[in-house]
Design an enzyme around this catalytic site. Structure first.
Site, PDB file in Angstrom:
ATOM      1  N   HIS A   9       0.198  -2.438  13.426  1.00 24.15           N
ATOM      2  CA  HIS A   9       0.645  -3.540  12.574  1.00 24.15           C
ATOM      3  C   HIS A   9       1.902  -4.204  13.099  1.00 24.15           C
ATOM      4  O   HIS A   9       2.583  -3.701  13.995  1.00 24.15           O
ATOM      5  CB  HIS A   9       0.841  -3.069  11.132  1.00 24.15           C
ATOM      6  CG  HIS A   9       1.855  -1.985  10.930  1.00 24.15           C
ATOM      7  ND1 HIS A   9       3.203  -2.151  11.145  1.00 24.15           N
ATOM      8  CD2 HIS A   9       1.699  -0.702  10.497  1.00 24.15           C
ATOM      9  CE1 HIS A   9       3.834  -1.033  10.845  1.00 24.15           C
ATOM     10  NE2 HIS A   9       2.943  -0.128  10.456  1.00 24.15           N
ATOM     11  N   CYS A  15       2.088   5.037  11.663  1.00 29.03           N
ATOM     12  CA  CYS A  15       1.394   3.900  12.265  1.00 29.03           C
ATOM     13  C   CYS A  15       1.991   3.543  13.624  1.00 29.03           C
ATOM     14  O   CYS A  15       2.932   4.176  14.094  1.00 29.03           O
ATOM     15  CB  CYS A  15       1.477   2.692  11.331  1.00 29.03           C
ATOM     16  SG  CYS A  15       0.588   2.920   9.777  1.00 29.03           S
TER      17      CYS A  15
END
Length: 169
Positions: free
Chosen positions: A122, A144
């Site tokens: 992301h 992440c």
């Protein structure tokens, strides 16, 4: 290092980006694999085994070792796929990683833990945008793989649903 020479591979990748016979005028060369090397804090887009682009990444706040259970702050290691695209992510845009795989599930169950999910590649969180291209100097995600907003736009254009993702130590 996983490539013989990252610099040589980058030069080869630059040649693929400009004038590749597989990409027509105005087309973006698609990656057929994503490789994340956690120890290098790098995400590589590959096509035909050649690096076409690389990005510096921020990882989970506990970057060493694979993800064991939900909330451990680690980025998983293993083989996954691009599972979905989210244009409305809190982190600008996000690409879902198909975590957990069978090995991840087995490991978490053996420990009596929840395996978790929601592992993404992301852009930057609103509170991290001030760091811009220096965001990778800090491992700040919950597990992440983070890049800048401009970089997630580039990755978004170069990968498709099902693209393999290999996350290495």
């Amino acid at each position: 290092m996983w490539a013989t020479s990252v610099a040589a591979a980058m030069l080869a990748g630059a040649a693929l980006l400009h004038g590749s016979p597989s990409a027509g005028a105005g087309e973006v060369l698609k990656a057929d694999k994503i490789v994340v090397v956690k120890s290098e804090r790098r995400l590589y887009l590959l096509h035909g085994g050649e690096i076409i682009k690389s990005y510096r990444v921020a990882l989970g706040r506990q970057p060493k070792g694979t993800k064991i259970y939900e909330g451990d702050g680690r980025t998983p290691e293993g083989v996954y796929r691009v599972a979905a695209f989210n244009p409305d992510s809190r982190f600008y845009r996000s690409i879902r990683v198909s975590y957990p795989n069978e090995a991840d599930l087995t490991r978490a169950r053996a420990l009596g833990q929840s395996v978790g999910g929601n592992i993404m590649i992301h852009g930057l969180a609103p509170e991290r945008r001030q760091f811009g291209s220096d965001h990778w100097l800090y491992n700040w995600t919950s597990g992440c793989i983070a890049v800048t907003d401009k970089e997630i736009d580039e990755i978004w254009q170069r990968v498709e649903l099902g693209t393999p993702i290999e996350i290495r130590p």
